[in-house]
Write a protein that holds these residues in place. Structure first.
Motif: not given
Ligand SMILES: C[S@@+](CC[C@H](N)C(=O)[O-])C[C@H]1O[C@@H](n2cnc3c(N)ncnc32)[C@H](O)[C@@H]1O
Length: 348
Positions: A155, A218-219, A276-280, A317, A334, A336-340
């Protein structure tokens, strides 16, 4: 949990007691054993079949499988498939700078060995004449096939995605990223000296190396395995009286000598293509686990609440119970700024 707390509070008052060396020796050679330790027998440790000192395994099967799939190219022992001196130089540089390079080398080694296996399978039994049909195109498609499990993590380059250290001024960001790129370049040159394979030359470009390291940046998924020593003391704590008191009397000096170290867990890093690719999310719908029963190297994702059809499955995470500001500070590492939904709601 209660047991854990009891033990940690009693031990923290009694730190820095040391055991006489002869007692330690007796424990190691088996002349002396603590009560009930027969229930906690350690598995025998299998050494690397290539003769290096670095890798140890829990079974012969694990040792053989790692040798075939990764380690035979990276081993520094007598039976190694690489230049031992060059591999030692690579490892020394990685250990002195960033051991993420060792993970990247494992990915490259895995891909080369898989490619060689695919090629062997493809041409097995072929006559010499048929081998002339081996083209750059067919070799490239086998290399792509070998690369497939990793492609999911391709990525961002490491130097583009690594978080700026807290003490670095934003105006120095450019030079920081350039230093990181130079570090990766040096590491790659050392790896090339050790295991370069002309048919897999693509794997040795800085672009690919940077993306592989970026994948771990990242992952990666932290793996935590509870301390087996802690399990032992918890077991004792749960014994009925008077067995418990008797065991405690016998082990008290050992526990005092261990101090807080009795509960240090074993930590590692892993890449699982899916997990490892799941979003937070700070209100995650699932958790990633490596359970005792997952002996095949797999990790599982377990839902922690009902998940609707079509809803994204997320994990956390960090410790999601921390206050908003602390969560943001940890997630800044990590990059990023979380947008959950929880953060959007709690945002001041
Ligand atoms: C482990 S990766 C997961 C992202 C993607 N699904 C992947 O397969 O690589 C982590 C990255 O996803 C984005 N990300 C994950 N969760 C996020 C969240 N809650 N808010 C904003 N960005 C997020 C950020 O850019 C972060 O660096």
């Amino acid at each position: 949990m209660e047991n854990h707390n009891d033990l940690s509070s009693s031990s923290s008052n009694l730190m820095n007691h040391t055991l006489p060396e002869e007692i330690l020796k007796s424990l190691i050679n088996g002349d002396l054993s603590l009560p009930h330790t027969r229930n906690f027998e350690l598995p025998s440790v299998i050494r690397c079949c290539g003769g290096c000192e670095e890798e140890h395994y829990c079974s012969k099967l694990c040792a053989e499988s790692d040798w075939e799939s990764v380690h035979s190219l990276l081993c520094t022992g007598q039976s190694s498939g690489s230049s031992q001196a060059a591999m030692l130089r690579f490892l020394e540089h990685a250990n002195g700078t960033n051991d993420i390079f060792i993970l990247a080398a494992k990915v490259i080694s895995f891909t080369i060995l898989k490619y060689r296996k695919l090629k062997q399978l493809h041409f097995e039994g072929c006559k010499l004449l048929d081998r002339l049909g081996e083209t750059d195109e067919s070799r490239f498609s086998m290399l792509l096939e070998a690369w497939k499990p990793i492609s999911m993590g391709f990525k961002k380059r490491w130097w583009d995605c690594i978080a700026l250290p807290d003490d670095a001024a934003p105006c120095n960001e450019g030079s920081f990223r350039m230093q990181i790129k130079d570090l990766a370049f040096t590491s790659l040159q050392l790896l090339k000296d050790a295991i370069f394979d002309n048919e897999c030359a693509y794997l040795f470009s800085l672009e690919v190396y940077g993306h592989i390291i970026g994948m771990f940046e990242l992952n990666n998924l932290d793996l935590v395995v509870a301390s087996p020593v802690e399990d032992y003391f918890i077991y004792i704590d749960e014994l009925p009286s008077p067995e418990k008191e008797e065991a405690e009397r016998l082990y008290s000096s050992f526990l005092d000598a261990l101090g807080d170290e009795y509960s240090i867990c074993c930590q590692g890093t892993a890449f699982f293509p899916l997990q490892s690719c799941m979003n937070h999310s700070c209100a995650p719908s699932a958790k990633a686990f490596k359970r005792d029963e997952d002996r095949d190297g797999q990790a599982v994702i377990i839902a922690c609440r009902p998940i609707s059809v079509g809803e994204e499955i997320t994990i956390s995470y960090i410790d999601e119970d921390l206050p908003y500001e602390e969560r943001q500070a940890q997630l800044a590492d990590y990059g990023f700024k979380c947008r959950c939904s929880k953060c959007l709601e709690e945002k001041p």
